[in-house]
Design an enzyme around this catalytic site. Structure first.
Site, PDB file in Angstrom:
ATOM      1  N   HIS A 149     -17.132  21.796  35.085  1.00 16.50           N
ATOM      2  CA  HIS A 149     -18.075  21.693  33.960  1.00 16.50           C
ATOM      3  C   HIS A 149     -18.871  22.995  33.816  1.00 16.50           C
ATOM      4  O   HIS A 149     -19.894  23.195  34.475  1.00 16.50           O
ATOM      5  CB  HIS A 149     -18.997  20.494  34.203  1.00 16.50           C
ATOM      6  CG  HIS A 149     -19.947  20.229  33.086  1.00 16.50           C
ATOM      7  ND1 HIS A 149     -21.211  19.725  33.287  1.00 16.50           N
ATOM      8  CD2 HIS A 149     -19.828  20.398  31.756  1.00 16.50           C
ATOM      9  CE1 HIS A 149     -21.822  19.598  32.134  1.00 16.50           C
ATOM     10  NE2 HIS A 149     -21.002  20.004  31.177  1.00 16.50           N
ATOM     11  N   GLU A 161     -20.605  22.985  37.368  1.00 19.59           N
ATOM     12  CA  GLU A 161     -20.540  21.747  38.150  1.00 19.59           C
ATOM     13  C   GLU A 161     -19.074  21.499  38.477  1.00 19.59           C
ATOM     14  O   GLU A 161     -18.226  21.569  37.569  1.00 19.59           O
ATOM     15  CB  GLU A 161     -21.056  20.563  37.318  1.00 19.59           C
ATOM     16  CG  GLU A 161     -22.522  20.289  37.469  1.00 19.59           C
ATOM     17  CD  GLU A 161     -22.923  18.993  36.779  1.00 19.59           C
ATOM     18  OE1 GLU A 161     -23.692  18.243  37.364  1.00 19.59           O
ATOM     19  OE2 GLU A 161     -22.496  18.757  35.638  1.00 19.59           O
TER      20      GLU A 161
HETATM   21  N1  LIG Z   1     -20.993  22.469  23.885  1.00 19.85           N
HETATM   22  C1  LIG Z   1     -21.512  22.530  25.102  1.00 19.85           C
HETATM   23  O1  LIG Z   1     -22.628  23.043  25.317  1.00 19.85           O
HETATM   24  C2  LIG Z   1     -20.754  21.986  26.268  1.00 19.85           C
HETATM   25  C3  LIG Z   1     -21.201  22.299  27.556  1.00 19.85           C
HETATM   26  C4  LIG Z   1     -20.441  21.877  28.652  1.00 19.85           C
HETATM   27  C5  LIG Z   1     -19.302  21.133  28.451  1.00 19.85           C
HETATM   28  N2  LIG Z   1     -18.896  20.809  27.172  1.00 19.85           N
HETATM   29  C6  LIG Z   1     -17.666  20.036  27.037  1.00 19.85           C
HETATM   30  O2  LIG Z   1     -16.615  20.937  26.693  1.00 19.85           O
HETATM   31  C7  LIG Z   1     -15.658  20.253  25.882  1.00 19.85           C
HETATM   32  C8  LIG Z   1     -15.494  21.013  24.584  1.00 19.85           C
HETATM   33  O3  LIG Z   1     -16.750  21.041  23.920  1.00 19.85           O
HETATM   34  P1  LIG Z   1     -17.077  22.136  22.806  1.00 19.85           P
HETATM   35  O4  LIG Z   1     -18.539  22.109  22.608  1.00 19.85           O
HETATM   36  O5  LIG Z   1     -16.381  23.403  23.122  1.00 19.85           O
HETATM   37  O6  LIG Z   1     -16.384  21.450  21.535  1.00 19.85           O
HETATM   38  P2  LIG Z   1     -15.949  22.129  20.172  1.00 19.85           P
HETATM   39  O7  LIG Z   1     -15.885  21.035  19.192  1.00 19.85           O
HETATM   40  O8  LIG Z   1     -16.778  23.340  19.893  1.00 19.85           O
HETATM   41  O9  LIG Z   1     -14.448  22.649  20.503  1.00 19.85           O
HETATM   42  C9  LIG Z   1     -13.372  21.794  20.767  1.00 19.85           C
HETATM   43  C10 LIG Z   1     -12.095  22.503  20.351  1.00 19.85           C
HETATM   44  O10 LIG Z   1     -10.986  21.700  20.730  1.00 19.85           O
HETATM   45  C11 LIG Z   1     -10.049  21.726  19.677  1.00 19.85           C
HETATM   46  N3  LIG Z   1      -9.144  20.591  19.762  1.00 19.85           N
HETATM   47  C12 LIG Z   1      -9.278  19.338  19.264  1.00 19.85           C
HETATM   48  N4  LIG Z   1      -8.197  18.604  19.562  1.00 19.85           N
HETATM   49  C13 LIG Z   1      -7.359  19.410  20.261  1.00 19.85           C
HETATM   50  C14 LIG Z   1      -6.094  19.232  20.832  1.00 19.85           C
HETATM   51  N5  LIG Z   1      -5.457  18.057  20.770  1.00 19.85           N
HETATM   52  N6  LIG Z   1      -5.499  20.279  21.451  1.00 19.85           N
HETATM   53  C15 LIG Z   1      -6.129  21.473  21.533  1.00 19.85           C
HETATM   54  N7  LIG Z   1      -7.357  21.697  21.017  1.00 19.85           N
HETATM   55  C16 LIG Z   1      -7.957  20.680  20.383  1.00 19.85           C
HETATM   56  C17 LIG Z   1     -10.905  21.745  18.419  1.00 19.85           C
HETATM   57  O11 LIG Z   1     -10.151  22.190  17.291  1.00 19.85           O
HETATM   58  C18 LIG Z   1     -12.007  22.704  18.842  1.00 19.85           C
HETATM   59  O12 LIG Z   1     -11.683  24.056  18.550  1.00 19.85           O
HETATM   60  C19 LIG Z   1     -16.176  18.831  25.727  1.00 19.85           C
HETATM   61  O13 LIG Z   1     -15.598  18.020  26.698  1.00 19.85           O
HETATM   62  C20 LIG Z   1     -17.670  18.983  25.947  1.00 19.85           C
HETATM   63  O14 LIG Z   1     -18.283  17.801  26.373  1.00 19.85           O
HETATM   64  C21 LIG Z   1     -19.588  21.228  26.091  1.00 19.85           C
END
Ligand SMILES: NC(=O)c1ccc[n+]([C@@H]2O[C@H](COP(=O)([O-])OP(=O)(O)OC[C@H]3O[C@@H](n4cnc5c(N)ncnc54)[C@H](O)[C@@H]3O)[C@@H](O)[C@H]2O)c1
Length: 307
Positions: A149, A161
């Site tokens: 994480h 994490e």
């Molecule tokens: N945003 C944050 O601050 C944060 C922090 C830590 C962890 N996370 C975790 O990280 C993960 C991603 O979050 P994010 O904020 O980057 O989301 P986001 O929505 O910015 O990005 C997700 C990406 O995944 C792509 N996607 C969707 N379906 C897909 C598939 N089947 N194959 C490949 N790509 C696909 C989307 O098009 C998008 O570009 C989540 O699990 C979230 O909980 C987010």
């Protein structure tokens, strides 16, 4: 030679997090293959990454080499990155980090597809709080599955994490620790309970900050400002805008499912997401954003009151 011994890393999703993870991996000398749902999203993500690297080059010039990276290092990092819309192109990677949206069924589908494609190496998930053990079951090789994480923004935040599922092997755990070190990160072990350590604390903090605004106790800016007195660098509402309000709702739902209604997303958070106001990435959340810089308070939020 990297401590982990890995050479080629796959990243699934080029959104907020995948983007940063891919950038840091490429800067650390790994060959990186990134996949997303279509070419347009990949192009936009690569543009964001290039701008992020440009900021580091500017920081290098401004600090006379004390911070940031050289133009040459930027070009080398970009040269190590490639993109694809085919998940199959990641099968040859030594390790894959999945950073797709926080939807359990979506992540499970990706894990099943990778297993069907014959991928049989370590698969790490950047999930913010979904059970690592649950996601490992969809991959079918729990010993090779683990939570990694990263924190947002990945190029700046050192902590990661690391979460073992019930079946994660010691070899996989050790490899992930070494990978954290290769990426210049510090591992923070946490147990596989919804939200792990950070979101178990961060979600109620954000929810209460939103209630403070909903109830008219303080405005957005003041609610954030008062928390700086605790020594934080950024208030919870601005941080939530950076995280993405859709991501916040997903995490609230995961925590609510495991621990009950205390973690329920607040009405205002849900309304913002329903209206497509997702925070910095969409230009509006609690704040109005221009190029990831807050330029004012969202007027829709300023007049929203409950109770
Ligand atoms: N945003 C944050 O601050 C944060 C922090 C830590 C962890 N996370 C975790 O990280 C993960 C991603 O979050 P994010 O904020 O980057 O989301 P986001 O929505 O910015 O990005 C997700 C990406 O995944 C792509 N996607 C969707 N379906 C897909 C598939 N089947 N194959 C490949 N790509 C696909 C989307 O098009 C998008 O570009 C989540 O699990 C979230 O909980 C987010």
């Amino acid at each position: 030679m990297s401590k982990s011994g890995l050479k080629k890393i796959g990243v699934i999703g080029i959104g907020t997090m995948g983007n940063g993870i891919a950038q840091v991996a490429a800067q650390s000398g790994f060959e990186v293959v990134i996949t997303d749902i279509n070419a347009e999203v990949l192009e936009k993500g690569m543009g964001n990454m290039s701008r992020s690297l440009d900021r580091l080059v500017k920081a290098y010039a401004k600090s006379e080499g004390a911070k940031g990276i050289t133009e040459e290092a930027k070009n080398e990092a970009l040269g190590r990155l490639s993109t694809t819309t085919e998940l199959a192109d990641l099968v040859s990677c030594d390790l894959i980090i999945e950073a797709a949206p926080e939807i359990p069924e979506l992540k499970e589908g990706i894990n099943r597809n990778l297993a069907e494609l014959g991928y049989d190496k370590v698969l790490a998930t950047n999930t913010s709080g979904i059970s690592v053990t649950r996601l490992a079951a969809a991959y079918g090789k729990p010993e090779l599955y683990m939570g990694m994480h990263f924190m947002n923004p990945v190029p700046m935040q050192k902590g990661v994490e690391i979460i073992r599922g019930l079946g994660t092997s010691q070899e996989t755990y050790d490899l992930i620790v070494n990978l954290c070190h290769d990426l210049g990160k510090i591992e923070i072990p946490a147990e596989d309970k919804a939200g792990f350590a950070i979101n178990r604390m961060f979600v109620p903090f954000v929810n209460e900050a939103i209630r403070v605004v909903e109830e008219g106790i303080a405005g957005v800016e003041d609610a954030d400002k008062v928390t700086l007195c605790l020594g934080h660098k950024m208030g919870p509402l601005m941080t939530a805008d950076f995280v993405g309000l859709d991501v916040m709702v997903f995490i609230c739902n995961v925590l609510e499912e495991e621990f009950g209604s205390f973690y329920k997303p607040t009405s205002l958070l849900k309304r913002l997401v329903e209206s497509g106001q997702l925070g910095a990435k969409s230009g509006r959340g609690f704040y109005v954003w221009e190029g990831f810089k807050p330029v004012g308070i969202n007027p829709d939020v300023a007049r929203y009151r409950i109770g």
